[in-house]
Design a protein around this motif. Structure first.
Motif, PDB file in Angstrom:
ATOM      1  N   ASN A   2     -12.776  -2.457 -10.187  1.00 15.34           N
ATOM      2  CA  ASN A   2     -11.396  -1.986 -10.109  1.00 15.34           C
ATOM      3  C   ASN A   2     -10.693  -2.221 -11.444  1.00 15.34           C
ATOM      4  O   ASN A   2     -11.025  -3.132 -12.194  1.00 15.34           O
ATOM      5  CB  ASN A   2     -10.640  -2.726  -9.002  1.00 15.34           C
ATOM      6  N   ALA A   3      -9.705  -1.374 -11.721  1.00 12.58           N
ATOM      7  CA  ALA A   3      -8.883  -1.557 -12.904  1.00 12.58           C
ATOM      8  C   ALA A   3      -8.146  -2.888 -12.807  1.00 12.58           C
ATOM      9  O   ALA A   3      -7.872  -3.397 -11.717  1.00 12.58           O
ATOM     10  CB  ALA A   3      -7.885  -0.408 -13.022  1.00 12.58           C
ATOM     11  N   TYR A   5      -4.694  -4.835 -13.462  1.00 12.33           N
ATOM     12  CA  TYR A   5      -3.265  -4.592 -13.604  1.00 12.33           C
ATOM     13  C   TYR A   5      -2.605  -5.915 -14.005  1.00 12.33           C
ATOM     14  O   TYR A   5      -2.383  -6.791 -13.156  1.00 12.33           O
ATOM     15  CB  TYR A   5      -2.678  -4.070 -12.297  1.00 12.33           C
ATOM     16  N   GLY A  29      -9.469  -8.354  -3.509  1.00 11.93           N
ATOM     17  CA  GLY A  29      -9.057  -7.529  -4.642  1.00 11.93           C
ATOM     18  C   GLY A  29      -7.859  -8.104  -5.368  1.00 11.93           C
ATOM     19  O   GLY A  29      -7.824  -8.148  -6.606  1.00 11.93           O
ATOM     20  N   GLN A  33      -7.319 -10.089  -9.247  1.00 16.01           N
ATOM     21  CA  GLN A  33      -6.281  -9.735 -10.216  1.00 16.01           C
ATOM     22  C   GLN A  33      -5.526 -10.971 -10.697  1.00 16.01           C
ATOM     23  O   GLN A  33      -4.677 -10.867 -11.584  1.00 16.01           O
ATOM     24  CB  GLN A  33      -5.287  -8.751  -9.590  1.00 16.01           C
ATOM     25  N   GLU A 222     -14.152  -1.969   0.796  1.00 16.25           N
ATOM     26  CA  GLU A 222     -13.817  -2.082  -0.627  1.00 16.25           C
ATOM     27  C   GLU A 222     -13.321  -0.773  -1.231  1.00 16.25           C
ATOM     28  O   GLU A 222     -12.696  -0.777  -2.306  1.00 16.25           O
ATOM     29  CB  GLU A 222     -15.013  -2.616  -1.427  1.00 16.25           C
ATOM     30  N   ASP A 223     -13.565   0.346  -0.550  1.00 10.81           N
ATOM     31  CA  ASP A 223     -13.057   1.624  -1.047  1.00 10.81           C
ATOM     32  C   ASP A 223     -11.537   1.724  -0.957  1.00 10.81           C
ATOM     33  O   ASP A 223     -10.938   2.620  -1.563  1.00 10.81           O
ATOM     34  CB  ASP A 223     -13.687   2.778  -0.275  1.00 10.81           C
ATOM     35  N   VAL A 225      -9.515  -0.774  -1.847  1.00 11.75           N
ATOM     36  CA  VAL A 225      -8.907  -1.758  -2.743  1.00 11.75           C
ATOM     37  C   VAL A 225      -8.213  -1.094  -3.927  1.00 11.75           C
ATOM     38  O   VAL A 225      -7.059  -1.410  -4.247  1.00 11.75           O
ATOM     39  CB  VAL A 225      -9.962  -2.773  -3.222  1.00 11.75           C
ATOM     40  N   GLY A 226      -8.891  -0.194  -4.605  1.00 10.22           N
ATOM     41  CA  GLY A 226      -8.326   0.403  -5.819  1.00 10.22           C
ATOM     42  C   GLY A 226      -6.995   1.080  -5.575  1.00 10.22           C
ATOM     43  O   GLY A 226      -6.039   0.907  -6.348  1.00 10.22           O
ATOM     44  N   THR A 228      -4.858   0.494  -3.156  1.00  9.90           N
ATOM     45  CA  THR A 228      -3.839  -0.487  -2.809  1.00  9.90           C
ATOM     46  C   THR A 228      -3.336  -1.220  -4.049  1.00  9.90           C
ATOM     47  O   THR A 228      -2.128  -1.436  -4.211  1.00  9.90           O
ATOM     48  CB  THR A 228      -4.393  -1.491  -1.792  1.00  9.90           C
ATOM     49  N   LEU A 229      -4.243  -1.606  -4.935  1.00  9.56           N
ATOM     50  CA  LEU A 229      -3.829  -2.268  -6.173  1.00  9.56           C
ATOM     51  C   LEU A 229      -2.936  -1.349  -7.003  1.00  9.56           C
ATOM     52  O   LEU A 229      -1.926  -1.793  -7.579  1.00  9.56           O
ATOM     53  CB  LEU A 229      -5.050  -2.678  -6.987  1.00  9.56           C
ATOM     54  N   PHE A 230      -3.286  -0.076  -7.056  1.00  8.14           N
ATOM     55  CA  PHE A 230      -2.470   0.890  -7.798  1.00  8.14           C
ATOM     56  C   PHE A 230      -1.061   0.967  -7.215  1.00  8.14           C
ATOM     57  O   PHE A 230      -0.062   0.911  -7.949  1.00  8.14           O
ATOM     58  CB  PHE A 230      -3.148   2.256  -7.757  1.00  8.14           C
TER      59      PHE A 230
END
Length: 254
Positions: A2-3, A5, A29, A33, A222-223, A225-226, A228-230
């Motif tokens: 994941n990216a 942030y 996730g 971060q 896990e799909d 997570v990205g 939600t973080l965004f």
């Protein structure tokens, strides 16, 4: 993968139902971060907190709570804020998609399903809104489901609640937007958690669902997570009142 942030590091995050299924993936996730994460659920989450500390070097705070008990939910959110600082990101994740028919559902079952799948979402938002407004902003992510978009049978109260989540998200985005509090919905498709695999994921059902997907791979926790973080991060600072659908291409929106 994941990216990262940077604005999420050291921020106070609260995830309902954050110790199993999709919620466990979201908790991990945010921990990765560098966020200060609290999560609640009814069953004991201490072992999961131990596992996450070993895996990420960042221990989440487990708080026991029955989401149907609104005063208890409000106290839990206050305890999380006392431990980690005012909640910057609220993730309303917990839900129950117990199968039922119109004929089987009595009034008590209706009240229970709505309490978990919609009422708790509203009052969690209500509880964190004042501190988010006071700090100059925040992000609320409400997890819904494509089940109501598909018109699925087999759990009509659940789909009713999910449609309500989307409506509530839009109204709260309008109400809280002037204070830079953003409210969005993350709308998963059929995510194959352990519960889904144990209870409802038959070979026939999986084949039928795969035939409706644009992408060939079934969804995993896990799909989620990205996305939600965004939605939690400042990368989506101009985005509110929206439904971000992550379903492998079952419902094509727009």
């Amino acid at each position: 993968m994941n990216a990262i942030y940077p604005d999420l590091r050291d921020s106070s995050v609260f995830v309902t139902g954050g110790g199993s299924g999709i919620g466990a993936a979201l908790t991990e996730g945010f921990l990765r971060q560098g966020a200060r994460v609290a999560f609640c659920q009814r069953r004991d989450g201490a072992a999961f907190a131990d596992e996450m500390e070993a895996a990420t070097g960042n221990r989440p705070l487990f708080l026991s709570c029955d989401l149907a008990d609104i005063p208890a939910l409000e106290r839990t959110l206050a305890d999380a804020a006392e431990a980690h600082g005012p909640i910057r990101t609220l993730v309303n994740n917990a839900g129950n998609d117990q199968r039922h028919t119109l004929e089987e559902a009595d009034e008590a079952f209706w009240e229970w399903m709505i309490a978990i799948n919609l009422k708790a979402y509203f009052f969690a938002c209500r509880a964190v809104a004042p501190s988010m407004k006071a700090r100059g902003g925040g992000s609320i992510v409400n997890l819904s489901s494509i089940s109501y978009m598909m018109g699925n049978a087999g759990y009509p109260i659940y789909t009713t609640a999910n449609a309500g989540i989307n409506g509530m998200t839009r109204s709260l985005a309008r109400e809280l937007g002037p204070a830079r509090v953003r409210v969005n919905t993350l709308t998963p498709g059929w995510v194959l958690t352990e519960k889904q695999l144990d209870k409802w994921a038959t070979d026939e059902g999986l084949r039928d669902h795969a035939a409706r997907m644009c992408l060939p791979d079934h969804l995993r926790p896990e799909d989620m997570v990205g996305g939600t973080l965004f939605l939690a991060s400042e990368a989506s600072r101009a985005m509110t009142g929206q439904a971000l659908v992550i379903d492998g291409g079952v419902v094509v929106t727009g």
